[in-house]
Design a protein around this motif. Structure first.
Motif, PDB file in Angstrom:
ATOM      1  N   PHE A   1      -2.557   0.275  -3.593  1.00 36.77           N
ATOM      2  CA  PHE A   1      -1.265  -0.409  -3.549  1.00 36.77           C
ATOM      3  C   PHE A   1      -0.570  -0.341  -4.900  1.00 36.77           C
ATOM      4  CE2 PHE A   1      -4.264  -3.842  -4.667  1.00 36.77           C
ATOM      5  CZ  PHE A   1      -3.661  -4.341  -5.811  1.00 36.77           C
TER       6      PHE A   1
ATOM      7  N   GLY B   1      -7.442   2.542   0.381  1.00 39.97           N
ATOM      8  CA  GLY B   1      -6.005   2.546   0.144  1.00 39.97           C
ATOM      9  C   GLY B   1      -5.691   2.135  -1.285  1.00 39.97           C
TER      10      GLY B   1
ATOM     11  N   VAL C   1      -9.195  -1.733  -1.092  1.00 37.72           N
ATOM     12  CA  VAL C   1      -7.829  -1.355  -1.435  1.00 37.72           C
ATOM     13  C   VAL C   1      -7.616  -1.774  -2.879  1.00 37.72           C
ATOM     14  CG1 VAL C   1      -5.394  -1.698  -0.940  1.00 37.72           C
ATOM     15  CG2 VAL C   1      -7.036  -1.605   0.933  1.00 37.72           C
TER      16      VAL C   1
ATOM     17  N   ILE D   1       0.850  -1.198   0.000  1.00 38.21           N
ATOM     18  CA  ILE D   1       0.000   0.000   0.000  1.00 38.21           C
ATOM     19  C   ILE D   1       0.888   1.252   0.000  1.00 38.21           C
ATOM     20  CG2 ILE D   1      -1.635   1.356   1.386  1.00 38.21           C
ATOM     21  CD1 ILE D   1      -2.920  -1.257   2.241  1.00 38.21           C
TER      22      ILE D   1
END
Lengths: 407, 413, 266
Positions: free
Chosen positions: B188, B186, B149, B134
């Protein structure tokens, strides 16, 4: 001449020692020829699978097609491009590319449909050799498709089964038709494995209502010695309205990876050469140092230093020549044998798998090239003749008295 | 004892030859350690990375899942499997997970992707490559929340940032279409284009609800091991433990990542072949040395035999010489290899400039830093191979020496 | 680019039918209540729209004209709806595509393709594909379209625009609603609450597309916009235009019409 005669005599006289030295060098040389051929084969297979499988050496597209593929971004005059490419010394094949959906039984999945001219395609790439079951497309075969292996699994079909293809045709209508699976490919890379559907260009045109043009022209140099960069430049200059790219530009990561594996194979070769060199040096050093008392006597009876050096050098040369002959006799036949029959390691690998997008097959062919034979031999000569210099010089410079007591 | 002294005397008499041969053995050890060591390191790191991309070193899934993964093949109650896995020695993590495919849309844009639903309370960066990668925002905190994410590539394609919403449309366990809203928590960046543009982490409980999996359903239980080499053993034990359940299958990374497995097998073969070749060449060198040494001592050996040494003793003498030569080679090899190995196991060589960032093999990201590690058994194998080769190379010279007829030899000069 | 199958389109139907029913004349009275810019009231209007939209059956004949940079195509279709769950559209012309049927039953979508005699079930991967080469996606038709469930309305303007009294709404998606848009601006006629236009924005409030409701007139006993026109914001020269040729309401449509078995028989 005397030196040569003496050298021959010595080689024969110290038969056992000569045999051991020659044997060691011949063994090393033979192994190297075989090993270098294996590596050549490996590299060749990498390049083939990466480039010659499907990508081709050069590709021509309408501008912007690569960035944002679209059914309507066509090379309009594909016949003209094909003709000019042929005149410029390329084999060329035009492809039509479109997206759609394939369905069979209860299963369906997105596919990438490729319309090709089977006869031209075979001249340019080698996909036709990678059919796992069933058959590859042939000129005049319509209503049949060849699909990727994972796609076949997803849809649960094999040769002879029906699949339905659905897409959006160029006129906005719903393209849909039944096709018979003619063949299933081996693993040739993720894109094709999962989504590749190959059909005759005519079928594609009808399916997608696209009477003219092509999306992709794939080229292969008829003369591989023409540098790729120059070929690309020439073609790009010839087609200023189109995008001409070679496989290195199309797949820079892949090109880098291949370069890297080139380098690592060279390193491996160097390491084995180093081992061979050491072996040769060892044999030579022993062969000379242990005879230093003899050389002392020779010096005492009037043999000059340089002549002695020449003698030892000549002896070595004779041994290396014999060793190289033996090495070729021992290393070449297995290399040639495995050039035809691959070493099969399918017990390790399922049908085939991919590394960084390149397909690997569990059959490994040797490839005997000028380099794979001459390089090991040259290395043998270099190692032997270089490593003989030191003991030969030492023998040539030593004083007779010390030499005789030398152990 | 006597023979040992004799052997040493003969080795030290021709120091140059002994050192050259010893050095060639040392060189062989150096190569073997380098190749085996980089293999052991990179295979392990590839296998571990592969495991961290979702399915673990070992996984327990619904029967038939591996052949045709689908959200309709699921485990309603992974409890027993998780219990069984936790009870195994060498297991470092057990995670209930859901993996499937869906369409992710934002505004008028959309992209198809694989999602992995995880329980944020359990998830550990050491067992999840995406959590570890991340670069913006963070992993969602609640298992029944709406966090997601996503990869950097997907964020770009869908024009998403942390806080923005993304709609998942997916076919649930019964084949019904269903949609769910998530908000990016998030982003990544793994460096692998496919993963960065087509992989999403979602909260487990929320996805269970979306798919109608009930409160405990999963597609598989991912099991992480301290040492990937114990995967087969753990899988066997788990299979035995779950034998009463026909509806599950226990898979190792070899089955869930066949490409990677095959790739490693081929690479290892390649590696062994090279080592075998170098080994044979070095053995030829030893053979050469020993033959020479025997040859030049024909008289001496002849006299020894005349003085009552049996041919068997002569054979043993030569073999012992060879053994000590091997020992010397190993000692030199250790001196030569230790600093190099130390450097390579601690620091390594960064190849990222050579191969670029985006390099994956068999569907798994490869660490661009070349490092080494040596498993105990690999080290033992190298040593065993060195002594075997040394002794094997001496067999012929030894018997040749043992076959010398004393009278013939003494008369020879 | 990959997936462009054709399937049945719930939202398109909903939008169409919704437009049809968006407010029959006798509900126009609702618009007369006091003009307070009031969330409650906005909500009520939206609820009214949703409810009307749901409880009806219809049969219609329509024409769709799709104009893109590459092609212009004209389709004649017949459609039936029953309640909120069931709808079906069948292509009458052109001949090449005649008999192609899209069916939605509950949450499941099917397409019947006469050429291959196959029924294809829509999967998640095809949702964002174009429907029949138009600017509507399958998702538009499939998605739940009860606006009041997914959006929080607010009145933003009431008064004359272009010589007509209108009410403008701003629809903001509820926090957890699985909808792709960031905002929808809707304009309805103040007199009878018939829709005039809807503008769809993404989450960054960039306009993505515009849907115009035109040619309001009486059909099948109700007042409705007979033409819908969708224009994608990034290709203003393109459009999809849907026109009612005929429509009937509250007719008897048997449930069996919306069955898989029926698909092949059509």
């Amino acid at each position: 001449m005397l030196v040569l005669k003496l050298a021959c005599k010595n080689v024969v006289r110290y038969r056992f020692r000569s045999r051991v030295t020659i044997g060691a060098m011949a063994f090393a040389g033979g192994m190297m020829i075989f090993y270098a051929s294996l590596l050549e084969g490996w590299l060749g297979a990498m390049e083939t699978n990466a480039v010659a499988m499907e990508m081709g050496e050069l590709q021509i597209h309408a501008p912007d097609y690569l960035f944002d593929p679209d059914l309507y971004k066509l090379v309009e005059d594909e016949r003209g491009v094909l003709e000019r490419a042929a005149a410029a010394g390329f084999s060329a094949s035009a492809r039509l590319l479109g997206g759609g959906l394939a369905a069979a039984h209860e299963n369906s999945t997105g596919v990438s449909i490729r319309g090709i001219d089977a006869a031209a395609e075979e001249q340019v790439v080698k996909l036709h050799r990678h059919v796992r079951s069933g058959k590859w497309l042939a000129p005049g075969v319509t209503g049949e498709v060849v699909i990727g292996q994972q796609l076949a699994t997803i849809l649960g079909v094999g040769p002879g089964n029906e699949i339905v293809l659905i897409g959006q045709a160029a006129d906005g209508s719903v393209a849909n038709d039944l096709f018979i699976v003619r063949g299933v490919l081996k693993s040739v890379g993720q894109g094709i494995d999962r989504a590749g559907v190959f059909m005759d260009a005519g079928d594609f045109r009808e399916f997608f209502s696209l009477p003219r043009g092509a999306h992709e022209i794939v080229l292969k140099r008829n003369d591989p010695s023409v540098p790729l960069d120059r070929a690309t430049r020439d073609m790009a200059a010839g087609f200023p309205d189109l995008e001409v790219k070679n496989w290195r530009q199309l797949q820079p990561t892949l090109a880098r990876l291949l370069d890297l594996s080139d380098v690592s194979l060279v390193i491996m070769l160097l390491i084995t050469y180093a081992a061979v060199g050491m072996l040769t040096m060892n044999a030579m050093l022993m062969g000379v140092f242990e005879r230093i008392p003899v050389f002392g006597v020779m010096k005492a009876v009037g043999f000059s230093g340089p002549r002695l050096f020449g003698l030892i050098f000549t002896e070595t040369l004779i041994q290396v020549i014999i060793a190289t002959l033996l090495a070729v006799a021992g290393g070449l036949p297995p290399a040639l044998y495995f050039e035809r029959r691959p070493i099969d390691f399918s017990f390790l690998l399922r049908e085939s798998s991919t590394i960084a997008g390149i397909a690997f097959e569990p059959q490994w062919y040797c490839l005997v090239t000028r380099g794979s034979v001459l390089l090991p031999l040259a290395c043998l000569y270099a190692a032997a003749l270089l490593s003989i210099c030191y003991p030969a010089a030492k023998a040539a410079l030593i004083s007779p008295v010390r030499a005789i007591h030398h152990t | 004892m006597q023979l040992n002294i004799l052997a040493w005397r003969s080795l030290s008499r021709n120091r140059r030859r002994t050192l050259i041969t010893g050095f060639s053995i040392a060189f062989g050890i150096f190569l073997a350690v380098t190749f085996t060591g980089s293999g052991d390191y990179s295979y392990t790191s590839m296998i571990d990375t592969g495991a961290m991309m979702g399915q673990g070193h070992v996984s327990v899934a619904a029967a038939g899942y591996n052949a045709r993964p689908a959200l309709s093949r699921w485990l309603p109650d992974p409890g027993p499997a998780m219990e069984a896995a936790r009870g195994q020695a060498g297991v470092s993590g057990v995670y209930p997970r859901i993996m499937g495919q869906g369409m992710f849309a934002a505004g008028a844009r959309n992209v198809g992707a694989v999602f992995l639903a995880v329980d944020p309370a359990r998830e550990h960066a050491g067992h999840n490559f995406f959590v570890r990668s991340i670069v913006e925002g963070e992993l969602f905190a609640e298992g029944d929340g709406r966090g997601a994410v996503i990869g950097a590539g997907m964020a770009e394609k869908l024009n998403l940032r942390p806080g923005k919403k993304v709609i998942l449309t997916v076919t649930d366990r019964d084949g019904q279409l269903t949609s769910e809203l998530f908000r990016v928590s998030g982003i990544f960046r793994t460096g692998d284009r496919a993963a960065d543009s087509g992989f999403v982490l979602l909260p487990l409980d929320r996805v269970r609800r979306t798919l109608g999996y009930g409160s405990g359903g999963v597609t598989f239980v991912a099991v992480y091991l301290d040492d990937q080499r114990s995967a087969n053993g753990v899988a066997r034990e788990l299979t035995r433990g779950l034998v009463s359940r026909q509806d599950v299958e226990v898979l190792t990374w070899r089955e869930t990542q066949p490409d990677l497995s095959g790739l490693i097998a081929v690479d290892r073969l390649f590696n062994y072949l090279l080592q075998l070749l170098v080994g044979m060449i070095i053995a030829a060198g030893i053979l050469n040395t020993m033959l020479m040494s025997v040859l030049e001592r024909r008289r001496e050996l002849g006299i020894m035999m005349a003085l009552g040494m049996t041919p068997a003793q002569i054979v043993r003498l030569v073999l012992i010489e060879s053994f000590w030569l091997g020992c010397l080679g190993v000692a030199m090899g250790i001196v030569l290899t230790a600093p190099w190995f130390h450097y390579m196991s601690q620091t390594g060589i960064d190849l990222s400039r050579l191969i670029g960032e985006e390099y994956s093999a068999g569907g798994v990201l490869v660490d661009p830093v070349m490092k080494m590690r040596l498993y105990r058994e690999s080290g033992a194998a190298i040593l065993a191979a060195v002594f075997m080769l040394t002794l094997a190379a001496a067999v012929y010279p030894a018997f040749r020496a043992g076959g010398i007829m004393p009278v013939d030899v003494i008369k020879e000069k | 680019m990959l997936l462009r199958p054709c399937v049945i389109l719930r939202r398109l139907l909903s939008v169409l039918i919704g437009a049809v029913i968006l407010l029959p004349a006798d509900h126009a009275a609702a618009a007369d209540t006091a003009f307070s810019v009031d969330r409650e009231r906005a909500r009520e209007i939206l609820e009214t729209i949703d409810d009307l939209w749901r409880s009806t059956s219809s049969a219609a004949r329509l024409r769709m004209v799709v104009t893109t940079a590459q092609y212009t195509r004209t389709l004649i279709m017949e459609g039936w709806t029953k309640g909120k769950e069931k709808s079906l559209i069948k292509i009458i012309s052109p001949l090449k595509e005649r008999g192609t049927v899209s069916l939605k039953d509950g949450n499941t979508m099917y397409t019947y393709l006469p050429k291959t005699d196959r029924v294809i079930r829509l999967t998640s991967g095809m949702m964002m594909g174009s429907w029949m080469g138009s600017h509507f996606t399958n998702d538009d038709l499939v998605k739940e379209s009860r606006l009041a469930d997914d959006y929080e309305p607010a009145l933003t303007f009431e008064g004359p625009r272009g010589g007509e009294e209108v009410i403008e709404f701003e629809l903001l998606p509820k926090a957890d609603a699985p909808v792709v848009w960031g905002r929808i601006d809707m304009v309805v006629r103040a007199a009878d609450l018939l829709p005039l236009s809807a503008r769809y924005y993404d989450e960054d409030m960039v306009l993505a597309r515009t849907l115009d409701f035109q040619d309001i007139r009486e059909m099948g006993g109700r007042l409705l916009p007979a033409r819908l026109r969708m224009v994608p914001a990034d290709k203003p020269a393109e459009s999809t235009e849907m026109t009612y040729l005929e429509i009937e309401f509250d007719i008897d449509v048997p449930d069996s019409l919306f069955s898989l078995m029926q698909l092949r028989r059509m």
